[in-house]
Design a protein around this motif. Structure first.
Motif, PDB file in Angstrom:
ATOM      1  N   LYS A  18      30.997 -27.811  13.897  1.00 62.60           N
ATOM      2  CA  LYS A  18      30.600 -28.617  12.934  1.00 62.60           C
ATOM      3  C   LYS A  18      30.580 -30.125  13.620  1.00 62.60           C
ATOM      4  O   LYS A  18      31.134 -30.589  14.483  1.00 62.60           O
ATOM      5  N   GLU A  20      31.621 -32.798  12.951  1.00 64.18           N
ATOM      6  CA  GLU A  20      32.744 -33.637  12.085  1.00 64.18           C
ATOM      7  C   GLU A  20      33.784 -34.056  13.089  1.00 64.18           C
ATOM      8  O   GLU A  20      34.262 -33.022  13.763  1.00 64.18           O
ATOM      9  N   ASP A 165      32.062 -23.686  13.950  1.00 59.87           N
ATOM     10  CA  ASP A 165      31.094 -23.414  12.982  1.00 59.87           C
ATOM     11  C   ASP A 165      30.634 -22.065  13.062  1.00 59.87           C
ATOM     12  O   ASP A 165      29.651 -21.809  12.889  1.00 59.87           O
TER      13      ASP A 165
END
Length: 246
Positions: A18, A20, A165
């Protein structure tokens, strides 16, 4: 079964992350865990380089060819490092023969690998995903140049970390009976039935996993892999760096 063992047995390589970030605290915790790994005679013959520069990640991606080398929250590169030891010695002490021996090359490689596995377990215990990156050795000279590594320091492998992910299936491993032998080495003929059972298991896994299905066995993979020489420049590179020479 305790939580640590559950974390280890739940391992799978993560190649999609992700967008992030991981926190500085998480990075430092991972490094602290790496530093507590066992080390031969307390030599700690490794250095960990964190890659935060996106342009440098791009160059390393060109070497590796794998997108997750640049698309991750953090990239660690684990190096075998005997430069520190070399710098400790003054002109009155000769350590070259020992430093450049195969034994010390093995020590540096094992120290780095143990530190990396501690880092992996720490990261996965925090819900992060990881993938080891051996493909940085596709052009080990280029990685050496990019990281400006001194003599007696080798870039061994990378470790990408981030928030997963995807959740790939756990790949089966060789049976316990094939890899664990008691008191003496088990002749191949006695291992073979376990390998054949594993071939059947891994073939089924490849055909039924959630993505990238294929028909293949472990035996066929290994024959293909070792019938094609790869990264043959690594051996002369290691010797040029002053390691594994004696």
């Amino acid at each position: 079964m305790n939580q640590t063992v559950e974390t280890i047995l739940n391992h799978r390589s993560i190649r999609k992350f992700k967008d992030e970030p991981v926190t500085k605290e998480q990075i430092h915790t991972i490094i602290k865990a790496a530093r507590q790994a066992s080390t031969s005679s307390n030599v700690m013959a490794y250095t960990i380089i964190g890659i935060t520069d996106t342009s440098l990640k791009e160059e390393l991606y060109k070497v590796s060819g794998h997108l997750h080398v640049k698309n991750n929250a953090h990239l660690f590169i684990f190096c075998g490092d005997l430069n520190r030891i070399n710098q400790l010695a003054d002109d009155t002490v000769s350590i070259e023969d020992n430093l450049e021996s195969t034994e010390q090359f093995i020590v540096a490689t094992i120290d780095a690998a143990l530190a990396a596995q501690n880092a992996t377990i720490a990261a996965e215990s925090m819900g992060l995903g990881i993938c080891y990156i051996g493909s940085l050795r596709n052009d080990i000279n280029r990685v050496n140049e990019l990281l400006e590594l001194p003599q007696h320091v080798l870039p061994l492998f990378g470790l990408v970390v981030g928030h997963p992910d995807h959740q790939p299936d756990i790949k089966p491993r060789l049976p316990l009976e094939a890899v664990y032998h008691e008191n003496k080495y088990l002749p191949f003929q006695e291992q073979q039935k376990f390998i054949e059972a594993y071939d059947n298991e891994i073939e089924q896994y490849y055909q039924t996993r959630s993505s990238n299905t294929k028909i293949d066995t472990w035996t066929d993979q290994m024959i293909r892999k070792f019938s094609q020489p790869t990264r043959m420049d690594v051996s002369p590179f290691v010797k040029q760096k002053g390691l594994n020479k004696k």
